[in-house]
Design a protein around this motif. Structure first.
Motif, PDB file in Angstrom:
ATOM      1  N   PRO A 147     -17.441  -3.773  12.632  1.00  0.00           N
ATOM      2  CA  PRO A 147     -18.338  -4.863  13.391  1.00  0.00           C
ATOM      3  C   PRO A 147     -19.057  -3.801  14.487  1.00  0.00           C
ATOM      4  N   TYR A 148     -18.550  -2.610  14.973  1.00  0.00           N
ATOM      5  CA  TYR A 148     -19.090  -1.118  15.510  1.00  0.00           C
ATOM      6  C   TYR A 148     -20.130  -1.153  14.913  1.00  0.00           C
ATOM      7  N   TYR A 149     -19.710  -0.253  13.806  1.00  0.00           N
ATOM      8  CA  TYR A 149     -20.971   0.628  12.653  1.00  0.00           C
ATOM      9  C   TYR A 149     -22.043  -0.105  12.052  1.00  0.00           C
ATOM     10  N   ALA A 150     -21.033  -1.270  11.976  1.00  0.00           N
ATOM     11  CA  ALA A 150     -22.758  -2.284  11.412  1.00  0.00           C
ATOM     12  C   ALA A 150     -24.079  -1.985  12.182  1.00  0.00           C
ATOM     13  N   ARG A 151     -24.213  -1.701  13.624  1.00  0.00           N
ATOM     14  CA  ARG A 151     -25.549  -1.911  14.476  1.00  0.00           C
ATOM     15  C   ARG A 151     -25.664  -0.289  14.467  1.00  0.00           C
ATOM     16  N   PHE A 152     -25.858   0.289  13.264  1.00  0.00           N
ATOM     17  CA  PHE A 152     -26.346   1.166  12.874  1.00  0.00           C
ATOM     18  C   PHE A 152     -26.853   1.499  12.260  1.00  0.00           C
ATOM     19  N   GLY A 153     -26.612   0.268  11.090  1.00  0.00           N
ATOM     20  CA  GLY A 153     -27.413   0.024   9.479  1.00  0.00           C
ATOM     21  C   GLY A 153     -25.690   0.052   9.169  1.00  0.00           C
ATOM     22  N   PHE A 154     -24.315   0.293   8.829  1.00  0.00           N
ATOM     23  CA  PHE A 154     -23.582   0.521   7.942  1.00  0.00           C
ATOM     24  C   PHE A 154     -22.984  -0.816   7.863  1.00  0.00           C
ATOM     25  N   GLU A 155     -22.521  -0.905   5.894  1.00  0.00           N
ATOM     26  CA  GLU A 155     -22.369  -1.556   5.340  1.00  0.00           C
ATOM     27  C   GLU A 155     -21.329  -1.663   3.847  1.00  0.00           C
ATOM     28  N   THR A 156     -20.905  -2.423   3.804  1.00  0.00           N
ATOM     29  CA  THR A 156     -19.887  -2.470   2.696  1.00  0.00           C
ATOM     30  C   THR A 156     -20.192  -1.886   1.627  1.00  0.00           C
ATOM     31  N   ARG A 157     -21.385  -2.875   1.499  1.00  0.00           N
ATOM     32  CA  ARG A 157     -22.580  -2.687  -0.076  1.00  0.00           C
ATOM     33  C   ARG A 157     -22.693  -1.904  -0.408  1.00  0.00           C
ATOM     34  N   PHE A 158     -23.459  -0.877   0.434  1.00  0.00           N
ATOM     35  CA  PHE A 158     -23.095   0.739  -0.457  1.00  0.00           C
ATOM     36  C   PHE A 158     -21.923   1.491  -0.695  1.00  0.00           C
ATOM     37  N   ASP A 160     -19.511   0.150  -2.470  1.00  0.00           N
ATOM     38  CA  ASP A 160     -18.589  -0.673  -3.782  1.00  0.00           C
ATOM     39  C   ASP A 160     -18.413  -0.473  -4.968  1.00  0.00           C
ATOM     40  N   GLY A 161     -19.090   0.733  -4.959  1.00  0.00           N
ATOM     41  CA  GLY A 161     -18.704   1.533  -6.686  1.00  0.00           C
ATOM     42  C   GLY A 161     -18.352   3.296  -6.513  1.00  0.00           C
ATOM     43  N   LEU A 162     -18.305   3.432  -4.983  1.00  0.00           N
ATOM     44  CA  LEU A 162     -17.252   4.371  -4.726  1.00  0.00           C
ATOM     45  C   LEU A 162     -15.802   4.386  -4.422  1.00  0.00           C
ATOM     46  N   THR A 163     -14.809   4.677  -4.907  1.00  0.00           N
ATOM     47  CA  THR A 163     -12.902   5.331  -4.706  1.00  0.00           C
ATOM     48  C   THR A 163     -13.547   6.571  -3.371  1.00  0.00           C
ATOM     49  N   MET A 164     -12.512   6.703  -2.550  1.00  0.00           N
ATOM     50  CA  MET A 164     -12.048   7.607  -1.824  1.00  0.00           C
ATOM     51  C   MET A 164     -10.498   8.972  -2.112  1.00  0.00           C
ATOM     52  N   PRO A 165     -10.191   9.749  -1.612  1.00  0.00           N
ATOM     53  CA  PRO A 165      -9.274  10.721  -2.769  1.00  0.00           C
ATOM     54  C   PRO A 165      -8.003  10.233  -1.911  1.00  0.00           C
ATOM     55  N   GLY A 166      -7.562   9.017  -1.914  1.00  0.00           N
ATOM     56  CA  GLY A 166      -6.396   8.345  -1.393  1.00  0.00           C
ATOM     57  C   GLY A 166      -7.120   6.897  -0.347  1.00  0.00           C
ATOM     58  N   PRO A 167      -5.720   6.565  -0.048  1.00  0.00           N
ATOM     59  CA  PRO A 167      -5.856   4.901   0.127  1.00  0.00           C
ATOM     60  C   PRO A 167      -6.749   4.437   1.832  1.00  0.00           C
ATOM     61  N   VAL A 168      -8.027   3.645   1.185  1.00  0.00           N
ATOM     62  CA  VAL A 168      -8.629   3.407   2.618  1.00  0.00           C
ATOM     63  C   VAL A 168      -8.418   2.168   2.650  1.00  0.00           C
ATOM     64  N   GLU A 169      -8.497   0.619   3.759  1.00  0.00           N
ATOM     65  CA  GLU A 169      -8.945  -0.451   3.402  1.00  0.00           C
ATOM     66  C   GLU A 169     -10.277  -0.820   3.395  1.00  0.00           C
ATOM     67  N   ARG A 170     -10.694  -0.919   2.134  1.00  0.00           N
ATOM     68  CA  ARG A 170     -12.481  -1.486   1.606  1.00  0.00           C
ATOM     69  C   ARG A 170     -13.110  -1.837   2.893  1.00  0.00           C
ATOM     70  N   GLU A 171     -12.715  -2.926   3.346  1.00  0.00           N
ATOM     71  CA  GLU A 171     -13.984  -3.543   4.555  1.00  0.00           C
ATOM     72  C   GLU A 171     -13.811  -2.815   5.515  1.00  0.00           C
ATOM     73  N   ARG A 172     -13.009  -1.548   5.694  1.00  0.00           N
ATOM     74  CA  ARG A 172     -13.392  -0.120   6.358  1.00  0.00           C
ATOM     75  C   ARG A 172     -14.393   0.823   6.188  1.00  0.00           C
ATOM     76  N   PHE A 173     -15.021   1.007   4.554  1.00  0.00           N
ATOM     77  CA  PHE A 173     -14.926   1.620   4.148  1.00  0.00           C
ATOM     78  C   PHE A 173     -16.706   1.551   4.077  1.00  0.00           C
ATOM     79  N   LEU A 174     -17.780   2.486   4.784  1.00  0.00           N
ATOM     80  CA  LEU A 174     -18.898   1.731   5.204  1.00  0.00           C
ATOM     81  C   LEU A 174     -20.143   2.778   4.020  1.00  0.00           C
ATOM     82  N   GLY A 175     -20.750   2.053   4.598  1.00  0.00           N
ATOM     83  CA  GLY A 175     -22.099   3.313   4.118  1.00  0.00           C
ATOM     84  C   GLY A 175     -23.196   3.093   4.401  1.00  0.00           C
ATOM     85  N   LEU A 176     -24.331   4.003   4.647  1.00  0.00           N
ATOM     86  CA  LEU A 176     -25.767   4.316   5.648  1.00  0.00           C
ATOM     87  C   LEU A 176     -26.794   5.061   4.680  1.00  0.00           C
ATOM     88  N   GLU A 177     -27.750   4.122   4.197  1.00  0.00           N
ATOM     89  CA  GLU A 177     -28.727   5.002   3.461  1.00  0.00           C
ATOM     90  C   GLU A 177     -29.715   5.410   4.387  1.00  0.00           C
TER      91      GLU A 177
END
Length: 213
Positions: A147-158, A160-177
């Motif tokens: 909710p905080y980073y959405a104001r800058f355009g970050f979204e989970t949809r970016f 969806d196809g990526l994984t991190m090198p360790g555990p993260v909560e998917r709803e907190r893993f965000l991207g921005l183009e």
């Protein structure tokens, strides 16, 4: 980039309409908080601020696996100072958002406790994203409060196809183009990129000698 604060009659420190407990006297001083690139002399204050904000657990975070042993992306390690006091820090790091897709990782971002709720964190993010766009970076990833980073355009949809090198909560893993298509079809494991600390050491030493001359 500078932000002006003032002590109001109520004894608060902040922007008009935003109050928080002020430290020190209720003088007429109007401190200016300036965002600029981090300098070597900022290291100790930056680390102290991060320790206060996150504690030792910050080194256990999955994002740290992408930062350890690396230098921040050039021109994208920012600090904010009120006179000589470092009150905020934010860094961005070169990564690959899947094989062959350069991107940036945003974080950590920290603001001194007595400077929070003034919009300074948002100002740091906006300054960093603006500088990243000018430097032709195409995308930014982070792990943070959606909710905080959405104001800058970050979204989970970016991511969806990526994984991190360790555990993260998917709803907190965000991207921005930063440019359209910067994360289109991005898939695979996110990995570290950029200059290593060891590779940067000789150039850093030369810079220190030049400043001392």
């Amino acid at each position: 980039m500078a932000f002006e604060f003032s002590y109001h009659e109520t004894g608060s420190l902040g922007f008009p309409g935003v109050g928080m407990a002020a430290e020190g006297s209720r003088s007429a001083r109007r401190p200016v908080c300036v965002i600029s690139e981090e300098a070597p002399e900022d290291i100790a204050a930056r680390e102290a601020l991060l320790d206060a904000a996150f504690g030792p657990a910050r080194f256990l975070k999955t994002c740290e696996r992408l930062r350890e042993g690396r230098m921040p992306a050039r021109g994208l390690a920012l600090v904010c100072k009120d006179e000589d006091r470092l009150v905020a820090t934010m860094r961005m790091w070169a990564i690959f958002a899947g094989p062959g897709r350069p991107a940036l990782l945003l974080g950590p971002l920290a603001v001194a406790r007595d400077y929070r709720s003034l919009g300074l964190g948002a100002a740091m993010i906006e300054a960093g994203l603006s500088r990243a766009a000018v430097r032709n970076h195409r995308a930014v990833l982070l792990v943070g409060d959606a909710p905080y980073y959405a104001r800058f355009g970050f979204e989970t949809r970016f991511t969806d196809g990526l994984t991190m090198p360790g555990p993260v909560e998917r709803e907190r893993f965000l991207g921005l183009e930063l440019t359209k298509g910067g994360l289109t079809g991005a898939s695979g494991r996110v990995s570290a990129a950029g200059l290593t600390v060891r590779a940067a050491a000789p150039a850093m030493m030369i810079g220190e000698l030049a400043r001392a001359a």
